[in-house]
Design an enzyme around this catalytic site. Structure first.
Site, PDB file in Angstrom:
ATOM      1  N   ASP A  88       0.849  -1.197   0.000  1.00  0.00           N
ATOM      2  CA  ASP A  88       0.000   0.000   0.000  1.00  0.00           C
ATOM      3  C   ASP A  88       0.884   1.246   0.000  1.00  0.00           C
ATOM      4  O   ASP A  88       2.068   1.177   0.339  1.00  0.00           O
ATOM      5  CB  ASP A  88      -0.954   0.020   1.200  1.00  0.00           C
ATOM      6  CG  ASP A  88      -0.245   0.144   2.545  1.00  0.00           C
ATOM      7  OD1 ASP A  88       0.833  -0.481   2.718  1.00  0.00           O
ATOM      8  OD2 ASP A  88      -0.746   0.860   3.434  1.00  0.00           O
ATOM      9  N   GLU A 152       0.119  -0.857   5.913  1.00  0.00           N
ATOM     10  CA  GLU A 152       1.185  -0.245   6.710  1.00  0.00           C
ATOM     11  C   GLU A 152       0.955   1.239   6.864  1.00  0.00           C
ATOM     12  O   GLU A 152       1.138   1.797   7.936  1.00  0.00           O
ATOM     13  CB  GLU A 152       2.557  -0.520   6.063  1.00  0.00           C
ATOM     14  CG  GLU A 152       3.736  -0.280   7.006  1.00  0.00           C
ATOM     15  CD  GLU A 152       4.192   1.171   7.100  1.00  0.00           C
ATOM     16  OE1 GLU A 152       4.889   1.516   8.071  1.00  0.00           O
ATOM     17  OE2 GLU A 152       3.844   1.974   6.220  1.00  0.00           O
TER      18      GLU A 152
HETATM   19  N1  BES Z   1       8.727   3.328   5.387  1.00  0.00           N
HETATM   20  C1  BES Z   1       8.115   4.237   6.282  1.00  0.00           C
HETATM   21  C2  BES Z   1       8.889   4.436   7.564  1.00  0.00           C
HETATM   22  C3  BES Z   1      10.290   4.963   7.426  1.00  0.00           C
HETATM   23  C4  BES Z   1      10.666   5.812   6.409  1.00  0.00           C
HETATM   24  C5  BES Z   1      11.232   4.580   8.339  1.00  0.00           C
HETATM   25  C6  BES Z   1      11.972   6.271   6.308  1.00  0.00           C
HETATM   26  C7  BES Z   1      12.509   5.036   8.263  1.00  0.00           C
HETATM   27  C8  BES Z   1      12.892   5.883   7.228  1.00  0.00           C
HETATM   28  C9  BES Z   1       6.700   3.748   6.585  1.00  0.00           C
HETATM   29  O1  BES Z   1       6.009   3.386   5.436  1.00  0.00           O
HETATM   30  C10 BES Z   1       5.921   4.866   7.204  1.00  0.00           C
HETATM   31  O2  BES Z   1       5.706   5.848   6.534  1.00  0.00           O
HETATM   32  N2  BES Z   1       5.484   4.714   8.437  1.00  0.00           N
HETATM   33  C11 BES Z   1       4.629   5.674   9.051  1.00  0.00           C
HETATM   34  C12 BES Z   1       3.936   5.092  10.239  1.00  0.00           C
HETATM   35  C13 BES Z   1       2.635   4.425   9.937  1.00  0.00           C
HETATM   36  C14 BES Z   1       2.013   3.906  11.223  1.00  0.00           C
HETATM   37  C15 BES Z   1       1.677   5.306   9.192  1.00  0.00           C
HETATM   38  C16 BES Z   1       5.435   6.858   9.535  1.00  0.00           C
HETATM   39  O3  BES Z   1       6.603   6.716   9.900  1.00  0.00           O
HETATM   40  O4  BES Z   1       4.851   7.933   9.562  1.00  0.00           O
HETATM   41 MN    MN Z   2       7.147   2.214   4.209  1.00  0.00          MN
HETATM   42 MN    MN Z   3       5.315   5.317   4.457  1.00  0.00          MN
END
Ligand code: BES
Ligand code: MN
Ligand code: MN
Length: 456
Positions: A88, A152
């Site tokens: 996603d 995710e």
């Molecule tokens: N891949 C990201 C997280 C990320 C990006 C970690 C760059 C380290 C470096 C992930 O898809 C993401 O965006 N996670 C969200 C949290 C989620 C609960 C919506 C975030 O970090 O905001």
């Molecule tokens: Mn991600």
């Molecule tokens: Mn992300």
């Protein structure tokens, strides 16, 4: 390494074409309008896992979007790697700021532009292609399981239940994830921690209807003004967060850890220039790398209320709202922080408005081990393919499921990300460099090779 390089060189164009196909699906999990497309993406991923050589490929239904599972067990006595990723993507808005449409992947200056190019389609698809490579060259040295989810970006709400209900199926020795960043192609790195998250929405309610701002203005509290005052009060003059108890569980970093972290190559001037800001901002007493990697924060992600259309309308809005997230570090707990925020926000609300706080999703922070066989395998793999030892860093983002894998399955994770912080994740013109895509496909088989070798 020669076999790997040859295989990648021979299949370069197809690897790219397939990724483009995947990127054309607008698999936005946050917006129900894309439901059919998200479901089609899951089927596509399952098909590609089958094509690459996986057995038992399943599109596992959940209360939300399905989880794509596939495996190749070559010998139950050999170690098993569980690859996690997500198909996603974030919404593409604001659309008008994209130079080319978000779901029509475009190659410019050796970079792939599309929503999900880096986060996470480009990154998890490297694992599918690396798996194909190992199958085709008869070099898969260990068992491999894939779990690619579709929620995710909206908090992985159904993945926890799936993991709990499928412990045996997911049993493995390490979780391998490419969904984080590295410093640069010249300075490869491995993230060794992720922040947790508490996400809430607040609403400030004033009068029972929108009012003429001339007739009533000055005599009735304006919810938008009050919301801004409340939000502003959440940081003090040192940019510390003012919620009582907020920092109580934060584990202080040792001076040695801080020194090690700050050794990572980082140029503040380049950083400012890249972002177009005259100065950085943050909690007093910490460097930029410490602020994003090791300190908790509170951010407004969106704020609205009153008239925001074209031209002017004189109105005193009845309500104003904001979406607020807090990034957490060990050993803060998401539920506890959500509660502290809620209590505090209710308490500071003045008598002339009502406030409502509702919790969205959350996730726990993690630190991943750097003394494990799997981490050493990742180090060796990167050293070999990049010609340079990876630098350990702490990432600022969150992947809530990592803490869950540890809790439910007792398995630690290796974060072998190949993205760059400047890839415009969640932003218009998201991109992924071709070089990073192909380098990832070359590095992943080396991880499996060294993981199998070092596990003996
Ligand atoms: N891949 C990201 C997280 C990320 C990006 C970690 C760059 C380290 C470096 C992930 O898809 C993401 O965006 N996670 C969200 C949290 C989620 C609960 C919506 C975030 O970090 O905001
Ligand atoms: Mn991600
Ligand atoms: Mn992300």
């Amino acid at each position: 390494m020669q076999t790997i390089k040859n295989y990648v060189a021979q299949n370069k164009q197809r690897f790219l074409d397939e990724l483009f196909e995947l990127l054309r699906f607008p698999s936005v999990s946050a917006d129900p309008a894309y439901k059919t497309e998200v479901l089609k993406t899951a089927d596509f991923v399952a098909q590609k896992l089958t094509d690459a050589g996986a057995d038992k490929v399943e599109v596992c239904p959940t209360a939300g979007y399905p989880i794509v599972y596939g495996e190749k067990i070559i010998d139950p006595a050999k170690p098993t790697v569980l690859v996690y990723g997500h198909y996603d993507v974030q919404p593409a808005d604001p659309l008008e700021l994209w130079h080319t449409p978000p779901f029509e992947p475009t190659l410019r200056d050796e970079k792939i532009y599309a929503r999900g190019a880096c986060d996470d389609k480009g990154q998890f698809y490297m694992h599918v292609k690396a798996f194909e490579l190992m199958m085709q060259t008869d070099t898969l040295p260990c068992n491999i399981k894939f779990m690619i989810e579709g929620e995710e970006e909206v908090g992985s709400n159904n993945l926890g239940l799936f993991v709990e209900a499928n412990k045996q199926k997911l049993k493995s020795d390490v979780v391998l994830i490419s969904d984080t960043s590295m410093l640069s192609m010249e300075n490869p790195s491995l993230e060794t921690g992720l922040r947790g998250l508490s996400y809430l929405e607040v609403e400030v309610v004033g009068p029972n209807r929108d009012l003429h701002s001339g007739v009533y203005g000055g005599a009735v509290a304006n919810p938008a003004t009050i919301l801004c005052q409340l939000i502003a009060s959440l940081h003090d003059e040192h940019n510390h967060i003012t919620i009582p108890g907020f920092y109580d569980d934060v584990l202080p970093l040792s001076e040695a850890d801080r020194a090690a972290l700050n050794k990572a190559p980082f140029d503040l001037e380049d950083y400012k220039k890249d972002l177009g800001v005259n100065d950085v901002w943050g909690e007093k007493g910490y460097t930029t790398l410490e602020r994003t990697g090791t300190r908790p924060t509170l951010e407004v992600n969106g704020i609205w209320g009153g008239y925001t259309g074209e031209g002017a309308k004189t109105v005193l809005p009845s309500k104003a709202s904001a979406k607020i997230s807090m990034r957490l570090v060990p050993n803060q707990q998401s539920d506890k922080i959500t509660q502290l925020f809620t209590e505090h926000f209710q308490k500071i609300a003045p008598s002339y408005v009502k406030v409502k706080v509702s919790a969205h999703h959350g996730g726990e922070p993690v630190v991943t081990p750097t003394d494990s066989v799997a981490y050493r395998a990742a180090q060796k793999a990167i050293s070999e393919s990049f010609g340079k030892e990876p630098i350990p860093t702490r990432g600022g983002g969150s992947i809530p499921i990592v803490a869950l894998f540890e809790k439910e399955l007792g398995i630690k994770t290796v974060l072998m990300g190949f993205g760059l912080d400047s890839d415009n994740l969640h932003s218009p013109n998201e991109k992924y460099d071709l070089a990073n895509y192909y380098k990832g496909i070359e590095t992943i088989p080396l991880f499996h090779k060294y993981f199998a070798e070092l596990s003996k």
